[in-house]
Each structure stands twice: as C-alpha cells, then as structure tokens.
Scaffold this motif. Structure first.
Motif, PDB file in Angstrom:
ATOM      1  N   ASN A  85       0.869  -1.175   0.000  1.00 27.35           N
ATOM      2  CA  ASN A  85       0.000   0.000   0.000  1.00 27.35           C
ATOM      3  C   ASN A  85       0.904   1.222   0.000  1.00 27.35           C
ATOM      4  O   ASN A  85       1.457   1.612   1.028  1.00 27.35           O
ATOM      5  N   THR A  90      -5.743   3.636   4.467  1.00 22.30           N
ATOM      6  CA  THR A  90      -5.883   2.177   4.515  1.00 22.30           C
ATOM      7  C   THR A  90      -6.362   1.624   3.176  1.00 22.30           C
ATOM      8  O   THR A  90      -7.317   2.131   2.577  1.00 22.30           O
ATOM      9  N   GLN A  92      -7.977  -1.543   1.115  1.00 20.41           N
ATOM     10  CA  GLN A  92      -8.797  -2.734   1.299  1.00 20.41           C
ATOM     11  C   GLN A  92      -8.950  -3.458  -0.038  1.00 20.41           C
ATOM     12  O   GLN A  92      -9.377  -2.867  -1.030  1.00 20.41           O
ATOM     13  N   LYS A 110      -6.786  -8.869   3.846  1.00 25.39           N
ATOM     14  CA  LYS A 110      -7.410  -7.991   2.865  1.00 25.39           C
ATOM     15  C   LYS A 110      -7.288  -6.501   3.204  1.00 25.39           C
ATOM     16  O   LYS A 110      -7.622  -5.661   2.378  1.00 25.39           O
ATOM     17  N   ILE A 111      -6.824  -6.160   4.396  1.00 27.06           N
ATOM     18  CA  ILE A 111      -6.728  -4.757   4.811  1.00 27.06           C
ATOM     19  C   ILE A 111      -5.275  -4.435   5.148  1.00 27.06           C
ATOM     20  O   ILE A 111      -4.623  -5.179   5.894  1.00 27.06           O
ATOM     21  N   SER A 140     -10.056  -3.309  -5.526  1.00 28.18           N
ATOM     22  CA  SER A 140      -9.716  -2.696  -4.238  1.00 28.18           C
ATOM     23  C   SER A 140     -10.344  -1.305  -4.141  1.00 28.18           C
ATOM     24  O   SER A 140     -11.034  -0.848  -5.058  1.00 28.18           O
TER      25      SER A 140
END
Length: 378
Positions: A85, A90, A92, A110-111, A140
């Motif tokens: 990321n 955040t 997801q 998934k996060i 996403s």
C-alpha cells in the motif's frame, strides 16, 4: 412522460449482462490472445502509475506479469506477486478473481495500513496446450485504479494428443444408438494411458472402453477409446464426459498421475422435432416475469396427441408450462409456453419439461430448462 427510473434500471441490468458475458468468455480455460513477440505486457487495466506516498490508498505491485516458459500440461506451478500500500490511507482488497478455472489464488489478509504489504500467491495447473495467457483481477478501494490485474503465461506441451479433443455424435435416431472412437497418441515418451470413466447424463446409456493399438516401431504409443451409445438412450440432448487417467514416468525416476476430461454429446430425436433443443432462458432480470415458447411437431406432418406437459426437477419457483395447439396444423404441431417469475430468486434456473404423447417410441420425452437470474441492484 418517460419513466427515467425504469430506464436507468434497464441500463444497469444491461450493463450487468455485458459484464457477465465478458466474464464467461474469460473463464474458459482455452488460450487467450497472445501478445506479439517482444511487446510489453498488457497492464492497461492498471491505469497510469503513481509515485510512492500518493494520497489515498494505492495498490502497488512490484511486478504484474510472470512467464513460466515451457511446461507440461500436468502438475502445478506457483508464483508470487509482492505488493504494498503505497498510499497514505488504509487499502482494502475487496476481491481477487481468476479468469480461468486452471488458476487459484491465496491472499492472507485484505486490509493494509499505509506502507504495509503482502504477497499474492498464484497456482497455475495447465489444462490446455500451446501458448497460454491467464489473468487474475484484483478489485480494491484504490480510487484511481480500483480494478487491476496480474498476468501469467506459459508455453504448454501436452503429454497426450487427443483426437478429437471433444466428441459429438451429432444427430442420433431414437432407438438406434451410436458408436464412435477417440484416438490417443503419447506426446511424451513416458506417458501411459491407464483407464477411462464415463460420467454425466450419458453414463446410464453409454460405455467407454480403452484399448492400446499396435504402432510402428519407433512411433509413439497409441490408444483408442471406443464409445458406444446404447439403443435405450432417451430423446433430447445427451451429454457426458470421459475422464481419462494416465501415468507419466519422468526423467528423474518419479511417476506422476495425469488426468484429462473429454466432452461427449449427441442429440437424440425421432418423429418428434422441436424448434429449439432446450428452453434456453439465458440471462433474466430479477423480480420480473418471463416466458419462452418452443414449437413441437411431427416430422411427417401427421397428427398426434400431446396429452400433457409438466415441469419437473425445477430449482426455482413459479415455473409453469402450457400446451397450445397450433391452428391449421391438423393436430401435427403444438406450442409449449413456459412461464415463470424471478421474484425473490437469483442464480441458476434448471429443470425439465416432461412431455407425454402417443407417438410410438416417443411416448415420453424431456426438454431441459436452463437460465440465470441476475442479482438485483445494490
């Protein structure tokens, strides 16, 4: 006045239909178009690249393509796609969807917080030969690139050549049965065909037997699958699959199990003929009534009695069928009107219409029903 809400709903439904058809085209395990030699991988679904520390969540892969090179069409092959990321919020991951049944995926979580990453693991089990290109779609909350993809490719060499790769008996006269052959040739010197097994609707009415045939010295080993459809095979489309099992002795001394599926089908008919072989409902809008007509007639134009038509084995509610004699046909032609309602139901619609007549040898026939109800908006 134009009903804008209804128009919007219909446009949304058509969009769902288009997406579903595109996914159906991708799900098959056949070859996808091969990019020209030397061209860059197709990552157009990922949009423009962005620098690290971009605003919002950013799904950033280290690489998005992998070529396995030359592989045999058995076993499995693994690859990992690291990602991070690279944004400030955040990330997801909502969905990871392979576009082929020959590819499976594994993602631990998934996060992901900003700067946090993981590895998307793919396992590829080749089912087709030749140049193969497969994609996995990742959805996403990345606001710029919400739908991305990773791509795997391979040049797959078969260990057994099957001719034809799928077998159709075509039209079969009711009460006659049919006989056919499928030829096998070892494309790898260590391959041995060991057994076959017939499944599907054809299984109660057909047999499949494997036998090796003599080949010239120095030529690859060869086998034949003899397929016999019995005379009691019922009216209508009949399909099945032959599971072919073999063993592969490799250069390192190991022996591996090899399996393939060969599709077999045929259409059985007699004096009774229909305008369509099945009630194909295709894609249906949710919470709506629907109808489908099929004409059934005598091939020789003779009058016959159609005593009843009944829906059987239906998985969805409200399926009904009516028998409508065709005017001026002299009793040689009828219409079967299938009606239903998709209210409160989504998913596959299956079943059959059982028809009873006084035509010798065709006193009872079944016409299959198939369709899919799309999920409602939201």
């Amino acid at each position: 006045m134009i009903d804008t809400s209804r128009t919007f709903r219909m446009n949304s439904f058509l969009l769902h239909v288009l997406i579903a058809l595109l996914m159906l085209l991708q799900v098959g395990c056949g070859s996808e178009p091969t990019p020209p030699s030397g061209s860059a991988p197709d990552v157009s679904a990922n949009g423009p690249t962005r620098p690290i520390d971009s605003g919002g969540p950013v799904l950033s892969f280290q690489t998005q393509s992998h070529d396995f090179g030359d592989v045999l069409d058995f076993g499995s092959h693994d690859v990992e796609f690291p990602f991070v990321n690279a944004g400030t919020e955040t990330l997801q991951v909502f969905e990871v969807r392979p576009t082929c049944g020959c590819t499976t995926t594994k993602l631990q979580k998934k996060i992901f917080a900003p700067g946090e990453g993981d590895t998307l693991r793919l396992t590829y089990s080749p089912k087709s030969s030749g140049r193969q290109v497969k994609k996995v779609m990742i959805r996403s909350n990345d606001p710029v690139n919400p739908l991305q993809s990773v791509e795997i490719s391979a040049d797959v060499t078969p260990v057994i050549k099957i001719n034809p790769p799928s077998f159709s008996f075509g039209s079969i006269d009711i009460g006659d049965g049919a006989i056919g052959q499928i030829s096998l040739e070892a494309a790898h010197p260590g391959y041995t065909a060991t057994s076959v097994r017939l499944g599907g609707r054809l299984a109660p009415h057909a047999t499949a037997a494997l036998r090796e045939v003599q080949s010239d010295e120095g030529s690859p080993r060869q086998w034949v699958i003899d397929v016999v459809i019995e005379k009691d095979v019922p009216w209508g489309i009949q399909n099945g699959s032959i599971g072919l099992t073999g063993a592969l002795d490799q250069e390192d001394g190991t022996r591996s199990r090899h399996s393939r599926s060969i599709q077999v089908n045929g259409t059985v008919s007699g004096k009774l003929q229909t305008s369509e072989p099945t009630f194909r409902l295709l894609l249906l809008e949710p919470d709506k009534p629907f109808s489908k007509r099929i004409t059934i007639k005598h091939a020789d134009g003779e009058a016959f009695n159609l005593f009843s038509a009944t829906v059987l084995e239906a998985r969805s509610g409200n399926l009904q069928v009516q028998v409508l004699p065709v005017a001026d046909s002299g009793g040689s032609e009828y219409q079967l009107l299938l009606t239903g309602d998709t209210t409160g139901f989504t998913g596959a619609i299956v079943g059959k219409v059982n028809v009873r007549t006084d035509v010798p040898g065709e006193e009872e026939i079944d016409i299959r029903i198939s369709g899919v109800v799309m999920p409602p908006e939201g």
